[in-house]
Design a protein around this motif. Structure first.
Motif, PDB file in Angstrom:
ATOM      1  N   GLY A  81      16.845  -3.198 -13.856  1.00  0.00           N
ATOM      2  CA  GLY A  81      17.852  -4.070 -14.444  1.00  0.00           C
ATOM      3  C   GLY A  81      17.874  -5.452 -13.825  1.00  0.00           C
ATOM      4  N   ALA A  82      18.737  -6.302 -14.353  1.00  0.00           N
ATOM      5  CA  ALA A  82      18.780  -7.710 -13.964  1.00  0.00           C
ATOM      6  C   ALA A  82      19.981  -8.071 -13.106  1.00  0.00           C
ATOM      7  CB  ALA A  82      18.765  -8.592 -15.218  1.00  0.00           C
ATOM      8  N   ASP A  83      20.855  -7.119 -12.832  1.00  0.00           N
ATOM      9  CA  ASP A  83      22.104  -7.443 -12.138  1.00  0.00           C
ATOM     10  C   ASP A  83      21.919  -7.672 -10.641  1.00  0.00           C
ATOM     11  OD1 ASP A  83      23.452  -7.255 -14.517  1.00  0.00           O
ATOM     12  OD2 ASP A  83      24.022  -5.150 -14.223  1.00  0.00           O
ATOM     13  N   ASP A  84      21.016  -6.919 -10.017  1.00  0.00           N
ATOM     14  CA  ASP A  84      20.849  -6.985  -8.564  1.00  0.00           C
ATOM     15  C   ASP A  84      19.402  -7.245  -8.185  1.00  0.00           C
ATOM     16  OD1 ASP A  84      23.604  -6.146  -7.674  1.00  0.00           O
ATOM     17  OD2 ASP A  84      23.041  -4.359  -8.821  1.00  0.00           O
ATOM     18  N   GLU A  85      19.218  -7.888  -7.042  1.00  0.00           N
ATOM     19  CA  GLU A  85      17.865  -8.012  -6.505  1.00  0.00           C
ATOM     20  C   GLU A  85      17.339  -6.627  -6.138  1.00  0.00           C
ATOM     21  OE1 GLU A  85      17.488 -12.459  -4.584  1.00  0.00           O
ATOM     22  OE2 GLU A  85      17.809 -10.766  -3.221  1.00  0.00           O
ATOM     23  N   GLY A  86      16.042  -6.480  -6.198  1.00  0.00           N
ATOM     24  CA  GLY A  86      15.413  -5.235  -5.815  1.00  0.00           C
ATOM     25  C   GLY A  86      14.116  -5.497  -5.070  1.00  0.00           C
ATOM     26  N   MET A  87      13.605  -4.476  -4.433  1.00  0.00           N
ATOM     27  CA  MET A  87      12.357  -4.566  -3.679  1.00  0.00           C
ATOM     28  C   MET A  87      11.343  -3.618  -4.306  1.00  0.00           C
ATOM     29  SD  MET A  87      11.755  -3.949   0.419  1.00  0.00           S
ATOM     30  CE  MET A  87      12.497  -2.311   0.369  1.00  0.00           C
ATOM     31  N   VAL A  88      10.268  -4.189  -4.872  1.00  0.00           N
ATOM     32  CA  VAL A  88       9.218  -3.388  -5.514  1.00  0.00           C
ATOM     33  C   VAL A  88       8.080  -3.172  -4.523  1.00  0.00           C
ATOM     34  CG1 VAL A  88       7.613  -3.224  -7.445  1.00  0.00           C
ATOM     35  CG2 VAL A  88       9.773  -4.425  -7.729  1.00  0.00           C
ATOM     36  N   ARG A  89       7.673  -1.929  -4.379  1.00  0.00           N
ATOM     37  CA  ARG A  89       6.494  -1.612  -3.568  1.00  0.00           C
ATOM     38  C   ARG A  89       5.395  -1.069  -4.480  1.00  0.00           C
ATOM     39  NH1 ARG A  89      10.354   0.454   0.465  1.00  0.00           N
ATOM     40  NH2 ARG A  89      10.201  -0.769   2.379  1.00  0.00           N
ATOM     41  N   LEU A  90       4.200  -1.648  -4.376  1.00  0.00           N
ATOM     42  CA  LEU A  90       3.007  -1.134  -5.043  1.00  0.00           C
ATOM     43  C   LEU A  90       2.190  -0.409  -3.989  1.00  0.00           C
ATOM     44  CD1 LEU A  90       4.047  -3.512  -6.819  1.00  0.00           C
ATOM     45  CD2 LEU A  90       1.673  -3.981  -7.399  1.00  0.00           C
ATOM     46  N   ILE A  91       2.004   0.887  -4.147  1.00  0.00           N
ATOM     47  CA  ILE A  91       1.302   1.706  -3.149  1.00  0.00           C
ATOM     48  C   ILE A  91       0.000   2.227  -3.754  1.00  0.00           C
ATOM     49  CG2 ILE A  91       1.438   3.689  -1.602  1.00  0.00           C
ATOM     50  CD1 ILE A  91       3.520   1.534  -0.994  1.00  0.00           C
ATOM     51  N   TYR A  92      -1.097   2.031  -3.021  1.00  0.00           N
ATOM     52  CA  TYR A  92      -2.425   2.411  -3.522  1.00  0.00           C
ATOM     53  C   TYR A  92      -3.227   2.982  -2.365  1.00  0.00           C
ATOM     54  CZ  TYR A  92      -6.811   1.792  -6.194  1.00  0.00           C
ATOM     55  OH  TYR A  92      -7.993   1.983  -6.871  1.00  0.00           O
ATOM     56  N   THR A  93      -3.428   4.314  -2.364  1.00  0.00           N
ATOM     57  CA  THR A  93      -4.171   4.957  -1.278  1.00  0.00           C
ATOM     58  C   THR A  93      -5.482   5.542  -1.794  1.00  0.00           C
ATOM     59  OG1 THR A  93      -3.511   7.312  -1.358  1.00  0.00           O
ATOM     60  CG2 THR A  93      -1.870   5.728  -0.537  1.00  0.00           C
ATOM     61  N   ARG A  94      -6.290   5.993  -0.868  1.00  0.00           N
ATOM     62  CA  ARG A  94      -7.606   6.526  -1.239  1.00  0.00           C
ATOM     63  C   ARG A  94      -7.504   7.896  -1.913  1.00  0.00           C
ATOM     64  NH1 ARG A  94     -11.991   3.979   0.241  1.00  0.00           N
ATOM     65  NH2 ARG A  94     -10.874   2.916   1.905  1.00  0.00           N
ATOM     66  N   GLY A  95      -6.360   8.549  -1.794  1.00  0.00           N
ATOM     67  CA  GLY A  95      -6.184   9.831  -2.464  1.00  0.00           C
ATOM     68  C   GLY A  95      -6.178  11.004  -1.494  1.00  0.00           C
ATOM     69  N   ARG A  96      -6.484  12.196  -1.995  1.00  0.00           N
ATOM     70  CA  ARG A  96      -6.402  13.423  -1.199  1.00  0.00           C
ATOM     71  C   ARG A  96      -7.647  13.634  -0.359  1.00  0.00           C
ATOM     72  NH1 ARG A  96      -4.369  18.580  -4.351  1.00  0.00           N
ATOM     73  NH2 ARG A  96      -4.156  19.192  -2.144  1.00  0.00           N
ATOM     74  N   ASP A  97      -7.443  14.005   0.878  1.00  0.00           N
ATOM     75  CA  ASP A  97      -8.550  14.264   1.792  1.00  0.00           C
ATOM     76  C   ASP A  97      -9.382  15.444   1.316  1.00  0.00           C
ATOM     77  OD1 ASP A  97      -9.904  13.694   4.293  1.00  0.00           O
ATOM     78  OD2 ASP A  97      -9.085  15.575   5.034  1.00  0.00           O
ATOM     79  N   SER A  98      -8.747  16.462   0.772  1.00  0.00           N
ATOM     80  CA  SER A  98      -9.476  17.662   0.340  1.00  0.00           C
ATOM     81  C   SER A  98     -10.417  17.376  -0.818  1.00  0.00           C
ATOM     82  CB  SER A  98      -8.480  18.758  -0.073  1.00  0.00           C
ATOM     83  OG  SER A  98      -7.611  18.290  -1.090  1.00  0.00           O
ATOM     84  N   GLU A  99     -10.108  16.381  -1.634  1.00  0.00           N
ATOM     85  CA  GLU A  99     -10.973  16.061  -2.768  1.00  0.00           C
ATOM     86  C   GLU A  99     -12.284  15.415  -2.319  1.00  0.00           C
ATOM     87  OE1 GLU A  99      -8.943  13.814  -5.720  1.00  0.00           O
ATOM     88  OE2 GLU A  99      -7.608  15.455  -6.288  1.00  0.00           O
ATOM     89  N   PHE A 100     -12.264  14.794  -1.147  1.00  0.00           N
ATOM     90  CA  PHE A 100     -13.496  14.166  -0.653  1.00  0.00           C
ATOM     91  C   PHE A 100     -14.472  15.220  -0.125  1.00  0.00           C
ATOM     92  CE2 PHE A 100     -10.791  10.553  -0.942  1.00  0.00           C
ATOM     93  CZ  PHE A 100     -11.646   9.490  -1.192  1.00  0.00           C
TER      94      PHE A 100
END
Length: 301
Positions: free
Chosen positions: A84-103
């Motif tokens: 919404g537009a009423d209050d300031e907010g803090m956006v975090r974009l999180i991007y990791t390499r993923g699951r260790d077990s998948e590697f």
């Protein structure tokens, strides 16, 4: 507006109170990932294109899969709309390499896909400390980072110019400063050259000049600092990327810590020395606000 908003990279709204990460996510296990933090103001993610460009640059430095910026942009827009537009907010974009077990999983014709990164957008309330820092400024102490300014170019694997999830040292510096009666930190190199704050860029004002350390010194290119420069130059300020020594911090009109959420915090005390406010404090604050709120191009990242 809720307390938090969580959106996955497919644009779906998720439950911000439900588990999201797997226990073996490499971002949690090793801090192997990147992030961006963006201020929401008036229902808009400020300087979004700058942040997306820096996310891509950081991902490339870590050799993560190329981020699909269109998907990130759409996820941010969905999250901001829900906030919404009423209050300031803090956006975090999180991007990791993923699951260790998948590697460790063998690739086969039945499961030929590469491991999938973890990616999501989270909007939270702005911390209470921000309003005080904006209005009153911050007490700062200078701390040695223990590195030379030559390290960034001599050892690129140190990732000094990338915004990674490995923030343990930065947070330790802030805790140490608070124990010493300060509120924030300015790091310097072994040569006593000014670097950056744990979560901010350092800019000094001297007359009608704005000066910040160059990226080649190993500092993170600052979105808020670049946004300020873009409008300050048009307003008649001379904007420089120049090496600063710690002594220069005591030979200027004002020192600013610029960051995406606090935006502009004037240093009102440095290493116990009170820093008086010059007459143009409000002018600089207004320029920073104008810089982050303008649409603008992404520039050279």
């Amino acid at each position: 507006m809720g307390e938090r908003v969580l959106v996955t990279l497919d644009g779906a709204l998720a439950d911000a109170d439900a588990p999201l990460l797997y226990a073996d996510d490499i971002g949690a296990l090793r801090g192997d990932g990147v992030f961006e933090t963006i201020l929401v103001r008036g229902g808009t993610a400020t300087a979004l294109e700058f942040h997306l460009a820096r996310l891509r640059r950081s991902a490339q430095a870590l050799e993560l899969p190329e981020p699909e910026l269109s998907k990130w942009r759409a996820a941010v827009e969905r999250a901001v709309k829900e906030w919404g537009a009423d209050d300031e907010g803090m956006v975090r974009l999180i991007y990791t390499r993923g699951r260790d077990s998948e590697f460790d999983a063998p690739r086969s014709e039945l499961a030929p896909e590469d491991p999938k990164p973890t990616a999501f957008v989270l909007v939270s309330p702005v911390p209470a400390r921000v309003a005080t820092a904006r209005a009153e400024g911050v007490k700062v102490m200078s701390l040695a980072r223990g590195i030379s300014v030559d390290l960034a170019q001599a050892a690129p694997w140190q990732l000094l110019g990338a915004k990674t999830l490995s923030y343990a040292t930065n947070m330790a510096a802030l805790r140490f400063a608070r124990r010493m009666g300060a509120e924030d930190v300015i790091f310097h190199s072994t040569e006593h050259k000014v670097l950056e704050g744990p979560r901010s860029s350092v800019v000094i004002a001297r007359g009608k000049e704005l000066i910040t350390p160059p990226a080649k010194s190993g500092v993170l290119p600052g979105v808020t600092q670049r946004s300020l420069y873009a409008v300050a130059e048009k307003a008649g300020w001379e904007c420089k990327y120049q090496t600063l020594f710690t002594a220069d911090l005591f030979d200027c009109d004002s020192i600013w810590l610029l960051s995406s959420i606090t935006v502009a915090a004037r240093v009102n005390q440095l290493d116990g020395v009170r820093m008086s406010a010059p007459d143009n404090v409000q002018e600089i604050i207004d320029l920073v606000d104008k810089g982050i709120e303008r649409p603008g191009a992404i520039g050279d990242w």
